[in-house]
Scaffold this motif. Sequence first.
Motif, PDB file in Angstrom:
ATOM      1  N   ASP A  86       0.813  -1.056  -0.103  1.00  0.00           N
ATOM      2  CA  ASP A  86      -0.123   0.017  -0.074  1.00  0.00           C
ATOM      3  C   ASP A  86       0.778   1.388  -0.050  1.00  0.00           C
ATOM      4  N   PHE A  87       2.062   1.161   0.729  1.00  0.00           N
ATOM      5  CA  PHE A  87       2.825   2.426   0.854  1.00  0.00           C
ATOM      6  C   PHE A  87       3.455   2.749  -0.649  1.00  0.00           C
ATOM      7  N   LEU A  88       3.833   1.480  -1.401  1.00  0.00           N
ATOM      8  CA  LEU A  88       4.467   1.816  -2.599  1.00  0.00           C
ATOM      9  C   LEU A  88       3.392   2.258  -3.443  1.00  0.00           C
ATOM     10  N   ASP A  89       2.134   1.684  -3.673  1.00  0.00           N
ATOM     11  CA  ASP A  89       1.056   2.298  -4.384  1.00  0.00           C
ATOM     12  C   ASP A  89       0.759   3.651  -4.176  1.00  0.00           C
ATOM     13  N   GLY A  90       1.077   4.032  -2.759  1.00  0.00           N
ATOM     14  CA  GLY A  90       0.544   5.388  -2.440  1.00  0.00           C
ATOM     15  C   GLY A  90       1.639   6.655  -2.918  1.00  0.00           C
ATOM     16  N   VAL A  91       3.119   6.032  -3.447  1.00  0.00           N
ATOM     17  CA  VAL A  91       4.240   6.886  -3.546  1.00  0.00           C
ATOM     18  C   VAL A  91       4.724   6.839  -4.669  1.00  0.00           C
ATOM     19  N   VAL A  92       5.050   5.653  -5.337  1.00  0.00           N
ATOM     20  CA  VAL A  92       5.807   5.484  -6.380  1.00  0.00           C
ATOM     21  C   VAL A  92       5.216   5.869  -7.853  1.00  0.00           C
ATOM     22  N   ASP A  93       5.898   6.095  -8.864  1.00  0.00           N
ATOM     23  CA  ASP A  93       5.347   6.110 -10.274  1.00  0.00           C
ATOM     24  C   ASP A  93       6.096   5.251 -11.055  1.00  0.00           C
ATOM     25  N   GLY A  94       6.845   4.438 -10.567  1.00  0.00           N
ATOM     26  CA  GLY A  94       7.562   3.192 -11.229  1.00  0.00           C
ATOM     27  C   GLY A  94       7.926   2.321 -10.264  1.00  0.00           C
ATOM     28  N   ILE A  95       8.251   1.050 -10.946  1.00  0.00           N
ATOM     29  CA  ILE A  95       8.814  -0.077 -10.304  1.00  0.00           C
ATOM     30  C   ILE A  95       9.997  -0.669 -10.991  1.00  0.00           C
ATOM     31  N   VAL A  96      10.910  -1.020 -10.231  1.00  0.00           N
ATOM     32  CA  VAL A  96      12.214  -1.582 -10.789  1.00  0.00           C
ATOM     33  C   VAL A  96      12.267  -3.021 -10.147  1.00  0.00           C
ATOM     34  N   HIS A  97      11.993  -3.906 -10.761  1.00  0.00           N
ATOM     35  CA  HIS A  97      12.145  -5.347 -10.209  1.00  0.00           C
ATOM     36  C   HIS A  97      13.368  -6.087 -10.563  1.00  0.00           C
ATOM     37  N   ILE A  98      14.177  -6.598  -9.627  1.00  0.00           N
ATOM     38  CA  ILE A  98      15.341  -7.317  -9.784  1.00  0.00           C
ATOM     39  C   ILE A  98      15.030  -8.886 -10.194  1.00  0.00           C
ATOM     40  N   GLU A  99      15.392  -9.048 -11.423  1.00  0.00           N
ATOM     41  CA  GLU A  99      14.926 -10.461 -11.683  1.00  0.00           C
ATOM     42  C   GLU A  99      16.086 -11.043 -12.685  1.00  0.00           C
ATOM     43  N   ASP A 100      16.319 -12.194 -12.352  1.00  0.00           N
ATOM     44  CA  ASP A 100      17.431 -12.788 -13.282  1.00  0.00           C
ATOM     45  C   ASP A 100      18.635 -11.911 -13.366  1.00  0.00           C
ATOM     46  N   ARG A 101      19.074 -11.315 -12.247  1.00  0.00           N
ATOM     47  CA  ARG A 101      20.118 -10.453 -11.870  1.00  0.00           C
ATOM     48  C   ARG A 101      20.101  -9.212 -12.973  1.00  0.00           C
ATOM     49  N   LYS A 102      18.943  -8.984 -13.291  1.00  0.00           N
ATOM     50  CA  LYS A 102      18.800  -7.779 -14.399  1.00  0.00           C
ATOM     51  C   LYS A 102      17.763  -6.875 -13.523  1.00  0.00           C
ATOM     52  N   LEU A 103      17.725  -5.335 -14.003  1.00  0.00           N
ATOM     53  CA  LEU A 103      16.930  -4.603 -13.322  1.00  0.00           C
ATOM     54  C   LEU A 103      15.774  -4.226 -14.540  1.00  0.00           C
ATOM     55  N   VAL A 104      14.681  -4.792 -14.240  1.00  0.00           N
ATOM     56  CA  VAL A 104      13.569  -4.706 -15.018  1.00  0.00           C
ATOM     57  C   VAL A 104      12.569  -3.469 -14.647  1.00  0.00           C
ATOM     58  N   ALA A 105      12.299  -2.536 -15.450  1.00  0.00           N
ATOM     59  CA  ALA A 105      11.720  -1.223 -15.064  1.00  0.00           C
ATOM     60  C   ALA A 105      10.012  -1.359 -15.594  1.00  0.00           C
ATOM     61  N   TYR A 106       9.091  -1.067 -14.787  1.00  0.00           N
ATOM     62  CA  TYR A 106       7.732  -0.919 -14.982  1.00  0.00           C
ATOM     63  C   TYR A 106       7.043   0.454 -14.719  1.00  0.00           C
ATOM     64  N   THR A 107       6.210   0.801 -15.595  1.00  0.00           N
ATOM     65  CA  THR A 107       5.642   2.159 -15.225  1.00  0.00           C
ATOM     66  C   THR A 107       4.626   1.948 -14.313  1.00  0.00           C
ATOM     67  N   GLY A 108       4.284   2.813 -13.387  1.00  0.00           N
ATOM     68  CA  GLY A 108       3.190   2.779 -12.551  1.00  0.00           C
ATOM     69  C   GLY A 108       3.482   2.208 -11.036  1.00  0.00           C
ATOM     70  N   ASN A 109       2.384   1.933 -10.277  1.00  0.00           N
ATOM     71  CA  ASN A 109       2.508   1.692  -8.894  1.00  0.00           C
ATOM     72  C   ASN A 109       2.803  -0.012  -8.590  1.00  0.00           C
ATOM     73  N   TYR A 110       2.789  -0.427  -7.640  1.00  0.00           N
ATOM     74  CA  TYR A 110       2.946  -1.861  -7.551  1.00  0.00           C
ATOM     75  C   TYR A 110       1.823  -2.562  -7.854  1.00  0.00           C
ATOM     76  N   ALA A 111       0.788  -2.197  -7.624  1.00  0.00           N
ATOM     77  CA  ALA A 111      -0.571  -2.872  -8.227  1.00  0.00           C
ATOM     78  C   ALA A 111      -0.528  -2.997  -9.833  1.00  0.00           C
TER      79      ALA A 111
END
Length: 648
Positions: A209-234
């Motif tokens: 919920d804190f992520l959803d309320g604050v961020v405008d992007g998510i970066v996921h560490i996956e398979d030792r890479k940084l994968v960027a997504y637009t939007g909040n956690y949901a």
Amino acid sequence: MLRIVDLTLARGTRRLLEGANLTVHDGHRIGLVGANGSGKSTLFAAIRNEILPDVGRIELPAAWTVAHVAQETPATHASALDFVLDGDAELRAIEESLAAAQADPAHDGAAIAELHHRYEAIDGYSARARAAMLLSGLGFAEARHRDPVVNFSGGWRMRLNLAQALQSRSDLLLLDEPTNHLDLDAVLWLEDWLRRYPGTLLLITHDRDFLDGVVDGIVHIEDRKLVAYTGNYAQFEEERAQKLALQQATYAKQQRQIAHLQSFVDRFRAKATKAKQAQSRIKALERMERIAAAHVDSPFEFAFAPIGRTARQLVLLDDVTLGYAGAAPVLPKVTFSLLAGERIGLLGPNGAGKSTLLKAIAGTLVPQAGERRVAQGLRLGYFAQHQVEQLRLEHSPLWHLARLEPSAREQEHRDFLGGFDFRGEMASAAVGNFSGGEKARLTLALIVREKPNLLLLDEPTNHLDIEMREALTEALQDYDGTLVVVAHDRHLLRATTDALWLVADGKVAPFDGDLDDYREWVLAQKRRERAAADDALDAATSPPASATDRKARKREEAQVRQRLADARKPLAARQAKIDAELEALGREKADLDAWLASDAAYTANAREALKEKIARQGELTWQLARLEGEWLDNAEALEQIAAQIAGG
């Protein structure tokens, strides 16, 4: 902007990131997510230049100020307010320079004036009020703002570290699990503060919920890479679920293709007439880039045992007064009962008595007045920080379970611990080597194993990652006992409780509304506090001024005006001297110009005098130009000081 280029980071022999790339633009607020141990905190350390990349680079503008929350708090006797002010390094440097300059009998008035000008430019006169507002927002009572840092416990010191980081006028703010030591009110305030933060934010948190309320992007560490997504956690969860579904479908299609090719190879490799086709398919198999199966399984799988029949009323606190020796009662004359099947979330400001109420229900705090009554057959499970601290650090999870159930088989205990991701050697390892999250998981496992029919949870999600929080939420949804929860995790509260009670102003009463209504209630209070602070800022023209001590503020204002007046005196004296010099040199030059314009200057007898007079004219012109420049600079400095004195 922040740029990460072909970055490889390792811890020992284990590579956390490999060839990772990322660009974060100015002003963006990014949530960094990934499994525990995937390298989130290590990446923060690399951005702070505390560790060097194995390969690649991290690029930051040289002028950027980077702020982060320190993990240790020095045992200083400085006040909480002064400790927070230390977060603004330039502010403190200017204050030190001003103090040193004013203590010097031969101080440079112009330099002092320039320091005051810079101090005003960085809002130095409002810094103390801003620091006080940060402390209040994070739950510090105003009466404690001047308490020494050494007087605060570990959790409160972490709040001080957070306030210090927020006080910094940073360009990049790195926050690693900032909500772990906060209650819900402070989390709601911090969420609101971060929404208004003007810089670039990188945030690690397991609070969805804190992520959803604050961020405008998510970066996921996956398979030792940084994968960027637009939007909040949901939005990230939805997009990643679609991505994983597509990956699984593509994987299944490729597996069918591989099986078909392999079947042809197996059938016809030995036949001379088909050998060429078989070799072609073998090469096709070798060239094929294999798609990995999509794995989203949680490492956690556990459930509460059915509780069976139980009494209708489990606990009654009858007209109790709750508090601690040597202090005023926290909750006077409270009546509170718990009926079977109730699922209650406790809300309220920090220090209002939520944990005190839970202790009284649990029986670990004896009422100062009134009576606590419990039903026969009550099996109580109570999770709180002190329960975590009571784990025997020298012993293993298996030892703790065997102490609860000495007659059970070890394999049964291993199977149960596996649901909490204590597998293999970890089940028999010493608890002292565990992280905070692992200790919390073990404490929860022991509570679940005791099969309680009344469950009291005081901030159970501290140090738990998102997957464990989700597993706990699902287990609590299926729990058929009675539940009382204090938590700053709104997702858990929203998913597991049916009723909200407010603990505030010495009272315990049902809250008329949901968590969104409570958020508005909290922020309305914070806005009122902020408005009062803003009023104080408008009136505050002096360095450190207490908004609550009018006499002290006026005395400090007078001291600032005196310091400004002291800075003005040498400037004014120099200005008067320059005026006198300009007048004298001006008269000399006027006389010289008149002589040079006369016929007498060009007679044969005046030849040597003419050379001297022309040289003197050049010298006077240069001196007058220099003095006029100094006069203008002095006049500007005097005007600035006069404006500051008039403003005071």
